[in-house]
Design a protein around this motif. Structure first.
Motif, PDB file in Angstrom:
ATOM      1  N   LEU A   1      95.446 104.971 103.876  1.00  0.00           N
ATOM      2  CA  LEU A   1      95.397 106.523 104.483  1.00  0.00           C
ATOM      3  C   LEU A   1      96.283 107.359 103.791  1.00  0.00           C
ATOM      4  O   LEU A   1      97.517 107.235 104.184  1.00  0.00           O
ATOM      5  CB  LEU A   1      95.250 106.524 105.922  1.00  0.00           C
ATOM      6  CG  LEU A   1      95.307 108.019 106.541  1.00  0.00           C
ATOM      7  CD1 LEU A   1      93.933 108.578 106.460  1.00  0.00           C
ATOM      8  CD2 LEU A   1      95.554 107.774 108.383  1.00  0.00           C
ATOM      9  N   LEU A   2      96.001 108.399 103.321  1.00  0.00           N
ATOM     10  CA  LEU A   2      96.825 109.425 102.648  1.00  0.00           C
ATOM     11  C   LEU A   2      96.901 110.597 103.521  1.00  0.00           C
ATOM     12  O   LEU A   2      95.579 111.125 103.694  1.00  0.00           O
ATOM     13  CB  LEU A   2      96.609 109.644 101.019  1.00  0.00           C
ATOM     14  CG  LEU A   2      96.788 108.443 100.294  1.00  0.00           C
ATOM     15  CD1 LEU A   2      96.217 109.023  98.729  1.00  0.00           C
ATOM     16  CD2 LEU A   2      98.039 108.133 100.286  1.00  0.00           C
ATOM     17  N   LEU A   3      97.991 111.204 103.840  1.00  0.00           N
ATOM     18  CA  LEU A   3      98.032 112.278 104.571  1.00  0.00           C
ATOM     19  C   LEU A   3      98.322 113.493 103.606  1.00  0.00           C
ATOM     20  O   LEU A   3      98.849 113.300 102.665  1.00  0.00           O
ATOM     21  CB  LEU A   3      98.839 112.212 105.746  1.00  0.00           C
ATOM     22  CG  LEU A   3      98.444 111.089 106.693  1.00  0.00           C
ATOM     23  CD1 LEU A   3      99.788 111.016 107.843  1.00  0.00           C
ATOM     24  CD2 LEU A   3      97.117 111.107 107.533  1.00  0.00           C
ATOM     25  N   THR A   4      98.305 114.693 104.063  1.00  0.00           N
ATOM     26  CA  THR A   4      98.596 115.954 103.328  1.00  0.00           C
ATOM     27  C   THR A   4      97.999 115.737 101.845  1.00  0.00           C
ATOM     28  O   THR A   4      98.898 115.803 100.949  1.00  0.00           O
ATOM     29  CB  THR A   4      99.798 116.506 103.262  1.00  0.00           C
ATOM     30  OG1 THR A   4     100.789 115.128 102.605  1.00  0.00           O
ATOM     31  CG2 THR A   4     100.403 116.516 104.954  1.00  0.00           C
ATOM     32  N   CYS A   5      96.703 115.655 101.702  1.00  0.00           N
ATOM     33  CA  CYS A   5      95.957 115.407 100.425  1.00  0.00           C
ATOM     34  C   CYS A   5      96.109 116.807  99.378  1.00  0.00           C
ATOM     35  O   CYS A   5      95.735 116.712  98.444  1.00  0.00           O
ATOM     36  CB  CYS A   5      94.719 114.879 100.548  1.00  0.00           C
ATOM     37  SG  CYS A   5      94.712 113.341 101.080  1.00  0.00           S
ATOM     38  N   GLY A   6      96.802 117.826  99.996  1.00  0.00           N
ATOM     39  CA  GLY A   6      96.692 119.159  99.049  1.00  0.00           C
ATOM     40  C   GLY A   6      98.218 118.895  98.292  1.00  0.00           C
ATOM     41  O   GLY A   6      98.154 120.119  97.603  1.00  0.00           O
TER      42      GLY A   6
ATOM     43  N   ALA B   1      97.404 109.082  94.631  1.00  0.00           N
ATOM     44  CA  ALA B   1      96.150 108.618  94.372  1.00  0.00           C
ATOM     45  C   ALA B   1      95.519 108.604  93.210  1.00  0.00           C
ATOM     46  O   ALA B   1      94.653 107.425  92.887  1.00  0.00           O
ATOM     47  CB  ALA B   1      95.064 109.868  95.369  1.00  0.00           C
ATOM     48  N   LYS B   2      96.021 109.386  92.256  1.00  0.00           N
ATOM     49  CA  LYS B   2      95.578 109.336  90.775  1.00  0.00           C
ATOM     50  C   LYS B   2      96.200 107.928  90.097  1.00  0.00           C
ATOM     51  O   LYS B   2      95.537 107.132  89.420  1.00  0.00           O
ATOM     52  CB  LYS B   2      96.232 110.135  90.007  1.00  0.00           C
ATOM     53  CG  LYS B   2      95.632 110.312  88.634  1.00  0.00           C
ATOM     54  CD  LYS B   2      96.076 111.678  87.829  1.00  0.00           C
ATOM     55  CE  LYS B   2      96.059 111.350  86.390  1.00  0.00           C
ATOM     56  NZ  LYS B   2      96.518 112.551  85.523  1.00  0.00           N
ATOM     57  N   THR B   3      97.258 107.678  90.391  1.00  0.00           N
ATOM     58  CA  THR B   3      98.046 106.209  89.981  1.00  0.00           C
ATOM     59  C   THR B   3      97.250 105.144  90.463  1.00  0.00           C
ATOM     60  O   THR B   3      97.003 103.944  89.881  1.00  0.00           O
ATOM     61  CB  THR B   3      99.495 106.374  90.326  1.00  0.00           C
ATOM     62  OG1 THR B   3     100.135 107.343  89.864  1.00  0.00           O
ATOM     63  CG2 THR B   3     100.121 105.199  89.612  1.00  0.00           C
TER      64      THR B   3
ATOM     65  N   ILE C   1      91.588 121.050  98.314  1.00  0.00           N
ATOM     66  CA  ILE C   1      92.385 119.680  98.252  1.00  0.00           C
ATOM     67  C   ILE C   1      91.964 119.067  96.880  1.00  0.00           C
ATOM     68  O   ILE C   1      90.902 118.805  96.393  1.00  0.00           O
ATOM     69  CB  ILE C   1      91.927 118.909  99.396  1.00  0.00           C
ATOM     70  CG1 ILE C   1      92.088 119.449 100.689  1.00  0.00           C
ATOM     71  CG2 ILE C   1      92.593 117.249  99.300  1.00  0.00           C
ATOM     72  CD1 ILE C   1      91.437 118.648 102.029  1.00  0.00           C
ATOM     73  N   PRO C   2      93.082 119.088  95.830  1.00  0.00           N
ATOM     74  CA  PRO C   2      92.857 118.550  94.660  1.00  0.00           C
ATOM     75  C   PRO C   2      92.625 117.150  94.591  1.00  0.00           C
ATOM     76  O   PRO C   2      91.987 116.503  93.746  1.00  0.00           O
ATOM     77  CB  PRO C   2      94.296 119.003  94.035  1.00  0.00           C
ATOM     78  CG  PRO C   2      95.227 119.279  95.098  1.00  0.00           C
ATOM     79  CD  PRO C   2      94.157 119.800  96.307  1.00  0.00           C
ATOM     80  N   THR C   3      93.166 116.454  95.731  1.00  0.00           N
ATOM     81  CA  THR C   3      92.979 114.840  95.458  1.00  0.00           C
ATOM     82  C   THR C   3      91.811 114.353  96.027  1.00  0.00           C
ATOM     83  O   THR C   3      91.253 113.233  95.765  1.00  0.00           O
ATOM     84  CB  THR C   3      93.971 114.402  96.624  1.00  0.00           C
ATOM     85  OG1 THR C   3      95.315 114.781  96.548  1.00  0.00           O
ATOM     86  CG2 THR C   3      94.237 112.878  96.483  1.00  0.00           C
TER      87      THR C   3
ATOM     88  N   LEU D   1      89.579 110.305  96.295  1.00  0.00           N
ATOM     89  CA  LEU D   1      89.371 109.529  97.600  1.00  0.00           C
ATOM     90  C   LEU D   1      87.702 108.969  97.637  1.00  0.00           C
ATOM     91  O   LEU D   1      87.008 109.609  96.873  1.00  0.00           O
ATOM     92  CB  LEU D   1      89.198 110.887  98.469  1.00  0.00           C
ATOM     93  CG  LEU D   1      90.576 111.357  98.773  1.00  0.00           C
ATOM     94  CD1 LEU D   1      90.516 112.553  99.898  1.00  0.00           C
ATOM     95  CD2 LEU D   1      91.820 110.533  98.900  1.00  0.00           C
ATOM     96  N   ASP D   2      88.002 107.949  98.495  1.00  0.00           N
ATOM     97  CA  ASP D   2      86.609 107.169  98.682  1.00  0.00           C
ATOM     98  C   ASP D   2      85.955 107.724  99.992  1.00  0.00           C
ATOM     99  O   ASP D   2      84.903 107.612  99.834  1.00  0.00           O
ATOM    100  CB  ASP D   2      86.780 105.687  98.780  1.00  0.00           C
ATOM    101  CG  ASP D   2      87.453 105.175  97.404  1.00  0.00           C
ATOM    102  OD1 ASP D   2      87.035 105.213  96.358  1.00  0.00           O
ATOM    103  OD2 ASP D   2      88.586 104.304  97.309  1.00  0.00           O
TER     104      ASP D   2
END
Length: 49
Positions: free
Chosen positions: A5-10, A18-20, A42-44, A48-49
């Motif tokens: 779980l990634l928070l603050t994806c902006g 996430a890219k790595t 949100i660029p991420t 995301l799945d």
């Protein structure tokens, strides 16, 4: 498969993480992200799945 779980994806840091992970460990992680902003801000979201 590990759920992550990634928070603050902006943020730039979250985008890089996430890219790595997708580049090197795509088969090992299932990435879930959340942010308070609209989806188009949100660029991420592409990682995301």
């Amino acid at each position: 498969m590990i759920k992550l779980l990634l928070l603050t994806c902006g943020t730039n840091a979250c985008y890089h993480i996430a890219k790595t992970i997708k580049k090197h460990f795509a088969d090992d992680f299932y990435i879930i992200g959340c942010d308070i902003n609209k989806e188009w801000l949100i660029p991420t979201k592409s990682y995301l799945d």
